[in-house]
Design a protein around this motif. Structure first.
Motif: not given
Length: 2047
Positions: A548-552, A597-602, A606-608, A657-662
């Motif tokens: 996860s450190r370099i997935s982005l 289903t994607e929206k409910t996870r993560g 992960t969204w980034q 999505i933006y509202k949920s994750y800031g």
């Protein structure tokens, strides 16, 4: 106006004029006076001086306008300086008095100003003469300044500048006062005053030491203050002042004055410190800054920073290039320090940092890039590299010494980032500019450029990583040989450091950047790299989720690589398409449910990652669509579509999505939006119709609820405005040299412009302009611009009902917002709507119903009255586009009416400017809107507005609008021309110069008026000449304007005038104006100057050039220092400018100008031009290369050394060009080639040294190219051995041209040698480096071409000398043999194809020449054997050279032939149509790979023809005897025998029989030829067609291939049809002759085949009866010929085509038409005659391939054609020769008549009939031409009759009626008056009388012999006068002698009895012999000889006769005696009948 042309003002004329005309009249007079005074003699001036002074001073009171007052002042000054000066003080007093006057009314102002200007000019011109009055004047002027308004302050400053200029050091007492006054003006609120003050201070610092000593600090601070809220002109003027003062301070010697002030010398560090302060802290001074700094509020205003940046550049430019070289390291460290951590204030926000970085880059580019030569630039690059290494060490230290936690906070690391970015950018730009000349820099291991750049790729800061990648890209573009190397290295590091986030992003940036560079590199990269990169990308994407450190980083890197890979184009991408589409499919959820289903996870992280990945995928697909349009088949589009709906769904969900994750998702969601909009904009709208609603909703939201509060107008709107309208908005939007930094000011304070880190994906895209870094805007802004673009596309595709909703929604959102926010929304909406109108107009769509129009109109109208001028401008354009889309005249008229009403009522500037521009724009899209009333109304309103002096803005906009209307209204405008012109002139004469924008608009108006009047301006009527004078006046006023852009307008107006009325433009003053402005600091002015020059030199290059030089010689004051016209002319000055100039468009214009000058003047000024080119090329030639020329001859070495001594002279004056760039040198080399081709057109003396030297002696001014050959070779050599590859290519091209053009020029001093021979060492030395292993393939390929040209030219005859160049070709051949495996992996595979084919083509050319030479030799050999021994030795030499050349090639022929065949086989495969693609071998051909097939094609097309010809020659030389395939291949690494076509090795038979191999080769050559000749492209080179035909010729010259084509009739027919088509489509006689030769050979082959068949049939049936022989040949036993199947038919078609084209009268259809009937005979050209002759030869051979019946069916046609040619071309020539075509037709006739078919049983009777008819036709020729007999040549027709008589069987010609007519013709001809004709007639009869068949010859003898004898008897009385008559008699005697021999015994006596008296009568006695004429002597000898022969033969008759006549006997005896006495060689000679002319030889060959 002519009345104004007098020394004194014509007051009577003046008083009669109206108010405004007076001003014009005065101006015209003053202008005339200005030209007149300097050339009038002093006495006249003194006489009129008093009156003149009165008139001029009285004008001061007349309130003159600005231009007039300047002219009055200039004239007064000139008047006093040339006349007496005693009254000058009165004038000065008068001026001072006017200035003191207390009258402050506006009407009095012009008078005051005029007085001020006057004083300035008087002091400037007269200087110290007025010294004592100076202090009072200055005092008075300064006092007036205290309460002057801006115009006054402006004029006073300029006046003071003039005074200081004139007085020099004498003005010292007032310096302080002036300084104080100027200080206050430097921060004036009027910008014009600031500019004037800067100029004044610049003048002041020349003498006022204190400015750059004691007061330096305050001057500097003052300049900083002046920069605040300044405009471009002020920054330009003040930075010039600041830079100059500081440079002065640094360089000044300590003067006595300064020691008194205990002034210490200032150091460079201190100067830099002063400038740095301004850059970092702005104008708040040195001390006061501290308070603000503590509060942290102060930020330097941008204009100060930009101003200081410009000052840095001026400072360095003033000190010069050498200074910079010496002090570069200090300078560099200071400049880079500006953005370092030591000044955190400057880079506290990203915005500030970007701004500062731009400024630093600009300083470095302008100084290092603009001033330094190439060597100095390399040194500078090394310095920059050192700086990078130092910073790298700091980073390494910081990274290593601390653990991870502290690392993040280390300030050092982030601090160094900006310095690194600047250093890397400059390094990249430097290397990019140096191109391949930078090679030594990169090879220098001590500097380690590549290591340095690669080492910072893993810097923690993203901007550094990106810039390092960009720098690598620059290196790759400059040096194509490094692309592959760098790619490999980066890919390898990427794999090794997969776990470091910095390394993953850094190296992926680098790889992407390098891929972007590939399309700029002509040599490409190996095809396999694409595969490697695709694999790496897939690997990154697949492994992204592991850590996860370099997935982005991995996700981003993977997609970036794929997106960059797409730029390589379809050829590479198609192999990876399925994998990419799979990845694309997988990255989006496959159904809406999955998305839920994607929206409910993560979580937010992960969204980034997800958003980054999807944005990357969108970007990759966009890149695919833009770069690989060729692959977008329907199938691929279908596979692209499925993920789109889900991508749009995600777009609609983003906000939730933006509202949920800031906030952490803010950037990534913006980037996703941006990328999706960009992709949708490039896809066809049809593909996502279903998502229209959803996307439009989002777009509307983005446009109306923007995240940013940023006014983005400056980058959204300019593309939507018309480029001409942007001129209204001031210089910021115009192109200037400082655009790069000035852009920041344009964008407003909230953004600093684009920067690479905002969008890493832009690193592989093509840069918009030049070599500068891409500058993407921040995501917030780029989303808006992407949204407006996409809105434009979609709005034009949605339903009309939907449009209304969208527009209303947009309008509401504008209404709901307030204040600045409202303006931003309005701006976004207008730009989006304007884009959609653009699309609608392009696709001719309609807008929709009335409601939609209304909403649209509301939207645009509100913007038309916006406060933002840019938005008003865009709205006006939008309004016009709206009218264009609606295209309804009522609607348009309504729009115009709205604007009319507004303009009548409104008083505010905003609405007046907006609506006035709207009127002009409406015209732009709708042409003259139609009604004249409408036009009148428009013009009326705009007139009024343009005179509104309260607001310059309104004036400028109204005038601009007027100029649009003038331009577009066309002829309707004619009625308004005069009033408009008067208005323009009046405003030009009265508007203050400070309002530059008004003057610029006036200039555009004038330009439009001139264009409208067009060629009418040449007229001579009074109205036209008045208009013309007004136009010229207007131009003169504008030329005097201080504003450079107005001057540019003036120049373009004059350019127009010169185009339409060249006689009326004073060229010399125009040229002088152009020369002065050639180096202006304003880009637009320079552009105007060069554009004007470009036009002038097309017509009058020589005059322009002379005027320029004359001007420089005349002008006493120093002429612009940058241009050295005096030494090197205007041409040299332009070349110098080309070298310094960075603007692409300007460089292009300069090149075109120089090319025009060269084409019209190079031949007259040859030495001058060659010297120019040589200076440019030699100025930077590296002389160590010259020294290494290895020569064998001593004198050679001496020559080369002399040359190098000459050119390496380092004296500055010697080189007008110091270190020109490589691009300039390339241009110079191209010029040399153009000069050669110009000389070629100019005459042969340029290429003939003897002629040239003769003419040079006659007139030493003449100059010829051949006399400069040494220089040409020298220049080509310098260029060919340079470091720059481009230049090497140009040098080799020059060398090639020189070799080709001069190869045949003989050397007069050494006969038998040519002039080029002495340069062989130079040629060898120029070529050798091109064959070094590291040379790029394109250079080697070019060098091969030069090698083969050199060997083939035959310049060098000695084999040992040739071996040097030959050795080079041998070395490349070895390289070729190594084959595909040994290729270097540096470049694309197609480049090795290019190189191999170039080598093979070069060898082919050499082989062809060797074979041709040997062929000529063998011809010459036969000829030589007849020549006497004297020439033996030279002949021996010649043979040795030719056979020697062949021997040289022979050694390698075994290898070559195989390679040639392999290349031809490849070519054959490549020419297969696309439907056979599947049959091509999977691994590619011998020399190309399957993947690079498209790139390889052009190289094959370029070289196949010569290779084909060479192969054909080789095959014929071996006679198709096949060698063992493996023989001679032992030295190859692998056998290069061409693989048989597409067969797998398993199925291939092990050994082919020789017959099969031969057949394959035969069909290969034939197939390629036929394929090519069927469809040669219209631009196909002639050489290719001829080589192809020659190859076929060579092929059919050997029996075996002839047997193939003879035996395959269909093949033969097809070939003939192809050749027929070629002859129809190509006019060139060479091609047609070559084609006919091939036809002859095909026919010959068919004949052989028929003969062979007949022979074998005879052998088989030898015993059988002859009658039963089967018939062979065409036409079998029916005689029918089938078109399309018949060889005979095809041949006839082809011959008819040739004959009818040359002789249209042969066409029976035409002969009936009156055009041809005149019966005039044509004399064909030489080529035409050769073609006709060749066709006739073929015709006469046709019957041989027919069966007897077939021959009967073709005979009539053939006879018709042959006799037709005879008839049409039988014209008498002067010398009695037969015309060439007649000779050919007689020859053909003879061949035809003696054909065996005429005697064959089956065809005999038919032939007899036809031949009789033919004879009748010939006989009828006489009767047809009743009146034209004199033209027809009887001899030709008689010869034809004789051919019939002699060659046919007797039954043809012995028919009574025919025989009678023939004999008749002979009778008539015997009586001809022309001795030549008689002579021919005798010769023909001679042959007929000897016919073996008596039935033929007897009738002729009976009828004609008596006449002949009779004629001979007559000549006893009339002796022959000349050689011709003599010959007639001799021929007659011969005929009778022959008859005697042929007669039967009993009649012979009679004949001898007739003959002897005649002969004896010709004898002369001794006395007569002495005095006789030559003819008589010759006759005497001839007669005697004949008598001596006849006597013994018929002794009985002879004795009888002698006995019966004693006189005869006596004559004979005396003659015999005399003869015995004078037996000499002469008689022996004359015995061979004298005067036998060549035409007789022709005759004998026919019969």
């Amino acid at each position: 106006m002519e009345l104004a042309h007098s020394l004194l003002l014509n007051e009577d004329a003046y008083n009669q004029l109206g108010e405004f005309q007076k001003a014009e009249f005065i101006f015209e007079w003053l202008q005339f006076l200005e030209k007149l005074l300097p050339v009038t003699n002093r006495a006249d001036i003194r006489e009129n001086q008093k009156k003149l002074v009165e008139q001029l001073t009285s004008l001061l009171n007349n309130s003159p306008g600005p231009p007039t007052r300047r002219l009055v002042a200039k004239n007064l000054a000139v008047l006093y300086s040339t006349g007496d000066t005693f009254s000058v003080y009165q004038t000065i007093d008068k001026c001072n008095e006017l200035i003191r006057s207390k009258d402050d009314s506006p009407s009095y102002l012009p008078t005051k100003l005029a007085a001020v200007v006057c004083l300035g000019y008087l002091y400037k011109k007269l200087g110290r003469i007025l010294g004592n009055s100076f202090t009072d004047t200055v005092g008075n002027v300064l006092k007036a300044m205290k309460n002057a308004e801006s115009q006054g302050r402006y004029e006073i400053m300029l006046s003071l500048q003039n005074m200081l200029n004139g007085l020099g050091a004498a003005a010292i007492p007032c310096h302080r006062d002036i300084y104080k006054a100027a200080r206050s003006c430097l921060t004036d609120r009027s910008m014009a005053v600031r500019c004037a003050a800067a100029k004044c201070l610049l003048e002041l610092q020349n003498e006022a030491v204190f400015m750059w000593s004691t007061d330096l600090d305050s001057v500097v601070t003052l300049c900083f203050k002046s920069f605040e809220s300044s405009n471009y002109d002020v920054r330009l003027a003040v930075s010039k002042l600041l830079g100059t003062v500081l440079a002065r301070a640094l360089t000044s010697k300590q003067t006595t004055a300064s020691t008194r002030h205990n002034f210490r010398r200032i150091s460079l560090e201190e100067v830099m410190e002063l400038l740095g302060t301004g850059f970092l802290r702005g104008s708040c001074g040195f001390l006061r800054a501290s308070g603000d700094m503590l509060k942290g509020t102060s930020s330097v205003s941008r204009d100060v920073r930009v101003g200081v940046t410009q000052a840095y550049v001026v400072f360095v430019s003033t000190l010069g290039a050498q200074w910079l070289e010496r002090n570069f390291s200090t300078f560099l460290s200071h400049i880079l320090d500006l953005v370092s951590q030591s000044h955190p204030k400057a880079i506290q926000s990203q915005m500030d940092a970007i701004g500062c970085r731009r400024c630093v880059s600009f300083i470095l580019r302008a100084t290092v890039g603009g001033l330094l030569g190439e060597k100095a630039q390399i040194a500078a690059a090394k310095e920059i590299c050192q700086a990078i290494w130092k910073l790298k060490k700091v980073v390494d230290a910081a990274m290593s010494e601390s653990n991870l936690e502290t690392r993040i906070s280390t300030t050092d690391v982030t601090a160094s980032q900006h310095v690194l970015v600047c250093a890397l950018q400059e390094l990249g730009s430097l290397i990019h500019g140096l191109g391949t000349t930078a090679a030594p820099l990169l090879q220098d291991s001590s500097t380690g450029v590549l290591e340095a750049v690669i080492s910072v790729i893993i810097h923690p800061s993203i901007s550094v990583r990106l810039t390092a990648a960009w720098c690598l890209r620059c290196i790759a573009v400059a040096l194509p040989s490094y692309v592959s190397l760098l790619l490999d290295r980066c890919i390898e590091r990427l794999g090794a450091l997969k776990s470091s986030p910095e390394a993953v992003t850094g190296y992926s940036f680098a790889v992407a950047a390098l891929l972007g560079a590939v399309k700029h590199s002509p040599l490409g990269i190996p095809h396999g790299k694409g595969k490697v990169i695709m694999t790496v990308a897939e690997d990154l994407l697949c492994s992204a989720s592991q850590n996860s450190r370099i997935s982005l980083q991995r996700t981003q890197a993977g997609w970036l690589l794929i997106a960059a890979l797409m730029t390589l184009g379809p050829a590479v991408v198609q192999h990876h398409l399925p994998r990419m589409l799979l990845l694309w499919k997988c990255i989006f959820p496959s159904s809406p449910k999955d998305l839920e289903t994607e929206k409910t996870r993560g979580d937010s992280f992960t969204w980034q990652v997800t958003l980054e990945g999807r944005a990357g995928a969108l970007c990759a697909i966009k890149s695919f669509v833009s770069h690989c349009a060729g692959l977008l088949t329907d199938d691929v589009v279908q596979r692209l579509l499925p993920p789109l709906p889900s991508a749009v769904d995600l777009l609609t969900q983003l906000s939730s999505i933006y509202k949920s994750y800031g906030n952490s998702l803010k950037t990534s969601s913006t980037v996703y939006r941006h990328k999706l909009y960009e992709l949708l904009a490039v896809l066809p709208p049809k593909t996502y119709e279903g998502s229209f609603c959803a996307v439009l909703k989002e777009l509307v939201a983005d446009l109306t609820v923007p995240d940013s509060q940023i006014d983005a107008s400056t980058f959204l709107l300019p593309p939507l405005c018309h480029e001409n309208d942007l001129l209204l908005l001031g210089p910021l939007l115009q192109e200037t040299d400082h655009r790069f930094i000035e852009e920041q000011l344009l964008l407003g304070n909230s953004i600093a412009g684009g920067s690479l880190e905002y969008d890493p994906y832009s690193i592989y895209e093509k840069v918009a302009k030049g070599d500068s870094v891409p500058k993407p805007l921040p995501p917030v802004l780029s989303v808006i611009s992407a949204a407006t673009r996409l809105f434009g596309v979609m709005f034009s595709h949605v339903a009309e009902s939907h449009r209304l909703q969208v527009l209303e929604q947009l309008l509401n959102s504008i209404k709901q917002t307030k204040g600045s926010r409202q303006q931003i929304v309005q701006l976004n909406v207008v730009s989006a709507f304007s884009t959609s109108l653009k699309h609608l107009a392009n696709c001719k769509g309609s807008l929709g119903p009335e409601e939609v129009r209304r909403s649209a109109l509301t939207l645009v109208m509100s913007a038309l009255e916006s406060n933002n001028p840019l938005l008003r401008c865009a709205a006006a354009e939008c309004l016009a586009r709206l009218a264009q889309v609606v295209s309804d005249s009522a609607f348009t008229a309504g729009l115009a009416q709205v604007s009319f009403d507004k303009l009548k009522s409104a008083r505010d500037v905003v609405s007046r400017t907006g609506h006035s521009l709207a009127l002009g724009c409406l015209y732009r899209y709708l042409g003259g809107i139609g009604s004249i009333q409408h036009l009148n109304a428009c013009v009326g309103i705009l007139y009024t507005l343009s005179q509104d002096s309260t607001s310059p803005d309104v004036q400028a906009w109204a005038l601009h609008s007027l100029s649009l209307i003038v331009d577009l209204a066309g002829p309707l405008y004619n009625v308004h021309v005069e009033p408009t012109l008067s208005l323009v002139l009046m405003l030009l004469l009265t508007v203050p110069p400070a309002y530059a924008e008004v003057h610029q608009s006036l200039g555009r108006c004038l330009n439009a008026l001139i264009t409208m009047l067009g060629p009418e301006l040449q007229g001579s009527s009074t109205t036209v000449s008045a208009l013309r004078t007004s136009c010229l006046l207007g131009c003169a006023v504008m030329q005097d304007n201080p504003d450079c852009l107005v001057q540019a307008q003036a120049i373009s107006c004059l350019q127009q005038l010169h185009m339409f009325a060249p006689r009326h433009v004073n060229l010399s003053s125009l040229v002088s104006c152009l020369c002065v402005n050639l180096c202006s600091s304003y880009l637009l002015l320079r552009r105007a100057v060069v554009a004007c020059l470009r036009q002038l030199v097309q017509r009058e290059a020589a005059e322009v050039s002379e005027y320029a030089v004359a001007l420089v010689k005349e002008s006493r004051e120093d002429f612009t220092p940058d241009v050295n016209i005096r030494e090197i002319g205007l041409e040299g000055a332009l070349l110098g400018l080309l070298d310094k100039e960075l603007d692409q468009r300007l460089c292009q214009d300069i090149k075109e100008t120089l090319t025009h000058m060269l084409t019209s003047m190079a031949v007259e000024k040859l030495s001058f031009w060659l010297k120019l080119c040589k200076d440019v090329l030699a100025a930077s030639a590296d002389f160590n290369t010259v020294a290494s020329v290895d020569t064998t001859q001593e004198e050679e070495t001496a020559k080369v050394d002399d040359a190098s001594v000459l050119t390496s002279d380092s004296d500055e004056r010697f080189h007008p060009f110091s270190n020109p760039r490589w691009s300039t040198r390339v241009f110079a080399a191209e010029c040399v080639c153009k000069i050669v081709s110009q000389c070629e057109n100019a005459g042969s003396a340029h290429f003939d040294i003897t002629l040239a030297q003769e003419r040079k002696q006659r007139d030493s001014r003449d100059d010829f190219l051949v006399l400069h050959l040494a220089d040409l070779i020298r220049m080509a050599f310098m260029a060919a051995t340079d470091h720059s590859d481009q230049l090497r290519l140009s040098g080799l091209q020059t060398l090639l041209i020189v070799v080709r053009k001069f190869a045949a020029v003989p050397e007069p001093e050494f006969p038998g040698h040519v002039i080029l021979e002495q340069y062989q060492a130079n040629v060898g030395a120029a070529l050798r480096p091109a064959f070094a292993p590291e040379t790029p393939p394109d250079v080697t390929a070019k060098a091969c071409q030069v090698c083969s040209a050199w060997i083939a030219s035959g310049v060098v005859s000695d084999l040992n000398d040739l071996r040097r160049v030959h050795q080079l070709l041998v070395s490349s051949l070895v390289k070729v043999q190594a084959g595909k495996e040994a290729q270097s992996q540096q470049y694309n595979e197609s480049t090795s194809t290019m190189e191999i084919l170039a080598v093979l083509k070069a060898w082919a050319e050499v082989y062809i020449v060797a074979v041709e030479k040997q062929k000529n030799q063998s011809d010459a050999h036969n000829h030589c054997l007849k020549i006497a021994n004297s020439a033996e030795e030279s002949y021996g030499e010649v043979t040795s050279s030719a056979s020697g050349l062949l021997d040289l090639v022979q050694a390698d022929l075994g290898t070559l032939s195989k390679l040639w065949l392999a290349a031809l086989q490849d070519f054959a495969l490549l020419t297969l149509p696309s439907e056979y693609a599947s049959q091509l071998p999977a691994e590619g051909g011998t020399f190309y790979t399957a993947e690079t097939i498209e790139n390889a094609r052009p190289h094959y097309y370029n070289s196949w023809a010569l290779i084909l010809y060479a192969t054909a020659l080789w095959l014929t030389s071996t006679g198709f005897i096949v060698v063992d395939p493996d023989e001679g291949v032992t030295n190859l690494s692998r056998p290069v025998t061409p693989t048989t076509m597409c067969q797998d090795s398993s199925t291939r038979p092990l050994v082919k029989s020789p017959e099969d191999v031969n057949t394959d080769r035969f069909h290969l050559i034939l197939g390629i030829s036929v394929e090519f000749l069927c469809l040669p492209r219209s631009d196909e080179a002639m050489e290719n067609i001829i080589a192809c035909l020659r190859a076929l010729q060579a092929l059919f010259e050997v029996p075996w291939p002839r047997s193939k084509i003879g035996g395959d009739q269909e093949l033969g027919v097809e070939l003939l049809n192809v050749l027929h088509r070629l002859i129809l489509t190509r006019e060139s006689p060479d091609i047609q002759l070559a084609a006919l030769e091939v036809v002859r050979l095909i026919l010959f082959a068919a004949q052989e085949h028929v003969k062979e068949k007949r022979r074998s049939a005879e052998v088989d049936d030898g015993a059988a009866e002859k009658e039963t022989l089967p018939e062979f040949g065409e036409g079998k036993d029916t005689g029918g010929l089938v078109p399309g199947k018949s060889l005979v038919f095809a041949t006839l078609e082809l011959c008819v085509c040739i004959l009818v084209r040359q002789l249209p009268q042969l066409n029976p259809k035409l002969t009936c038409s009156p055009a041809v009937q005149s019966g005039k005979h044509l004399l064909l050209s030489e080529d035409g005659s050769r073609l006709v002759a060749a066709a006739l030869v073929i015709l006469s051979d046709v019957p041989a391939i027919c069966s007897p019946e077939g021959s009967v069916s073709v005979l009539p046609t053939i006879l018709y054609l042959i006799i037709g040619v005879l008839k049409e071309t039988a014209v008498k020539l002067q010398d009695g020769q037969l015309p060439f075509t007649v000779a050919a037709s007689l020859q053909a006739l003879k061949g035809l008549l003696s054909s065996p078919m005429a005697r064959a049983e089956k065809s005999r009777t038919a032939w007899t009939d036809l031949l009789r008819s033919a004879l009748v036709t010939v006989l009828n020729c006489w009767d047809q031409v009743d009146g034209l007999l004199q033209e027809l040549d009887e001899v030709s027709l008689l010869t034809a009759i004789t051919v019939f008589v002699m060659s046919t069987s007797p039954e043809v010609t012995t028919v009574e009626c025919l025989q009678k007519r023939c004999i008749e013709k002979f009778k008539i001809t015997l009586d001809s008056k022309d001795p030549l004709v008689q002579c021919k007639c005798y010769q023909l009869l001679h042959s007929i009388f000897q016919h073996p068949n008596k039935t033929v010859s007897y009738p002729y003898i009976h009828s004609l012999a008596p006449a002949i004898v009779g004629k001979l008897q007559e000549t006893e009385k009339v002796k022959p006068e000349n050689a011709a008559e003599l010959q007639v008699i001799q021929e007659g005697i011969k005929v009778v002698t022959a008859l005697t021999a042929a007669a039967e015994e009993e009649h012979r006596g009679h004949l001898v009895a007739c003959l002897l008296p005649i002969l004896i009568s010709f004898l002369l006695d001794e006395n007569a012999l002495v005095s006789a004429t030559n003819s008589a002597k010759n006759l005497h000898e001839f007669a005697l000889q004949n008598l001596m022969q006849i006597g013994p033969q018929y002794s009985s008759v002879f004795k009888k006769l002698m006995a019966s006549s004693p006189t005869m006997k006596a004559r004979l005896e005396s003659a015999v005696k005399g003869n015995q006495e004078s037996i000499k060689v002469k008689t022996a000679k004359h015995a061979k009948n004298p005067g036998k002319s060549s035409s007789i030889q022709l005759k004998t060959s026919f019969l």
